[in-house]
Design a protein around this motif. Structure first.
Motif, PDB file in Angstrom:
ATOM      1  N   VAL A   1       0.865  -1.173   0.000  1.00 10.65           N
ATOM      2  CA  VAL A   1       0.000   0.000   0.000  1.00 10.65           C
ATOM      3  C   VAL A   1       0.901   1.222   0.000  1.00 10.65           C
ATOM      4  O   VAL A   1       1.815   1.326   0.816  1.00 10.65           O
ATOM      5  CB  VAL A   1      -0.929   0.015   1.237  1.00 10.65           C
ATOM      6  N   GLU A   2       0.639   2.148  -0.936  1.00  9.93           N
ATOM      7  CA  GLU A   2       1.475   3.338  -1.094  1.00  9.93           C
ATOM      8  C   GLU A   2       0.603   4.592  -1.045  1.00  9.93           C
ATOM      9  O   GLU A   2      -0.374   4.705  -1.788  1.00  9.93           O
ATOM     10  CB  GLU A   2       2.206   3.267  -2.432  1.00  9.93           C
TER      11      GLU A   2
ATOM     12  N   GLN B   1      -2.376   2.207  -4.604  1.00 12.20           N
ATOM     13  CA  GLN B   1      -2.215   3.619  -4.248  1.00 12.20           C
ATOM     14  C   GLN B   1      -3.465   4.136  -3.531  1.00 12.20           C
ATOM     15  O   GLN B   1      -4.588   3.894  -3.976  1.00 12.20           O
ATOM     16  CB  GLN B   1      -1.927   4.457  -5.481  1.00 12.20           C
ATOM     17  N   VAL B   2      -3.216   4.827  -2.422  1.00  9.26           N
ATOM     18  CA  VAL B   2      -4.291   5.386  -1.602  1.00  9.26           C
ATOM     19  C   VAL B   2      -3.967   6.847  -1.302  1.00  9.26           C
ATOM     20  O   VAL B   2      -2.815   7.277  -1.442  1.00  9.26           O
ATOM     21  CB  VAL B   2      -4.447   4.584  -0.285  1.00  9.26           C
ATOM     22  N   PRO B   3      -4.954   7.639  -0.853  1.00  9.44           N
ATOM     23  CA  PRO B   3      -4.685   9.035  -0.518  1.00  9.44           C
ATOM     24  C   PRO B   3      -3.756   9.160   0.696  1.00  9.44           C
ATOM     25  O   PRO B   3      -3.692   8.259   1.543  1.00  9.44           O
ATOM     26  CB  PRO B   3      -6.066   9.598  -0.173  1.00  9.44           C
ATOM     27  N   LEU B   4      -3.062  10.282   0.770  1.00  9.86           N
ATOM     28  CA  LEU B   4      -2.238  10.572   1.944  1.00  9.86           C
ATOM     29  C   LEU B   4      -3.123  10.546   3.188  1.00  9.86           C
ATOM     30  O   LEU B   4      -4.265  10.997   3.167  1.00  9.86           O
ATOM     31  CB  LEU B   4      -1.577  11.944   1.803  1.00  9.86           C
TER      32      LEU B   4
ATOM     33  N   GLY C   1      -1.592  12.318  -5.521  1.00  9.78           N
ATOM     34  CA  GLY C   1      -2.570  12.529  -6.587  1.00  9.78           C
ATOM     35  C   GLY C   1      -3.843  11.721  -6.463  1.00  9.78           C
ATOM     36  O   GLY C   1      -4.746  11.856  -7.282  1.00  9.78           O
ATOM     37  N   VAL C   2      -3.967  10.879  -5.446  1.00  5.71           N
ATOM     38  CA  VAL C   2      -5.157  10.047  -5.281  1.00  5.71           C
ATOM     39  C   VAL C   2      -6.144  10.789  -4.378  1.00  5.71           C
ATOM     40  O   VAL C   2      -5.813  11.170  -3.258  1.00  5.71           O
ATOM     41  CB  VAL C   2      -4.790   8.667  -4.684  1.00  5.71           C
ATOM     42  N   ARG C   3      -7.382  10.992  -4.852  1.00  5.28           N
ATOM     43  CA  ARG C   3      -8.375  11.800  -4.141  1.00  5.28           C
ATOM     44  C   ARG C   3      -9.133  11.025  -3.072  1.00  5.28           C
ATOM     45  O   ARG C   3      -9.393  11.512  -1.982  1.00  5.28           O
ATOM     46  CB  ARG C   3      -9.362  12.360  -5.171  1.00  5.28           C
ATOM     47  N   ASP C   4      -9.552   9.799  -3.390  1.00  7.84           N
ATOM     48  CA  ASP C   4     -10.319   8.981  -2.450  1.00  7.84           C
ATOM     49  C   ASP C   4     -10.059   7.502  -2.740  1.00  7.84           C
ATOM     50  O   ASP C   4      -9.160   7.160  -3.509  1.00  7.84           O
ATOM     51  CB  ASP C   4     -11.808   9.322  -2.504  1.00  7.84           C
TER      52      ASP C   4
END
Length: 113
Positions: A50-51, A90-93, A55-58
């Motif tokens: 998992v990173e 990829q997931v949001p911060l 740039g990932v919104r949700d």
């Protein structure tokens, strides 16, 4: 124009790849009749990671299953099996991920890693 709903929770089943089988092979040398083993090891299976990505919104892009490939099998002449590619989710911060294992009976246990 209607906007897409914000997805802030998701779950997925993930499975890392198995390592490849090693090869049992003997070198072919004339004369003595004794040959040393020369089979190669199997390649490492891919992992699932998992990173956090800016740039990932949700979590709307999360799918139900992520599975990494298995490693390749070893061969004669000391040839190692290929290493499988990793899978990156990829997931949001700021996302919090919980990891647990599911046994053959469907019982969950929290992963110590």
């Amino acid at each position: 124009r209607a906007s897409k709903p914000f997805v802030d929770a998701a779950s997925a089943l993930v499975q890392g790849g198995d390592g490849g089988r090693g090869s049992l092979a003997l070198a072919k040398r004339g004369g003595s009749g004794m040959s040393p083993p020369d089979g190669g090891n199997g390649g490492k299976g891919g992992g699932v990671y998992v990173e956090a990505a800016a740039g990932v919104r949700d979590l709307s892009g999360i799918t139900a299953l992520y599975r990494a490939d298995n490693g390749g099998h070893g061969g004669g002449d000391g040839m190692y099996g290929r290493r499988a590619k990793d899978v990156v989710i990829q997931v949001p911060l700021g996302t919090w991920a919980e990891v647990y294992r599911v046994d053959d009976d469907g019982d969950k246990s929290w992963d110590d890693a």
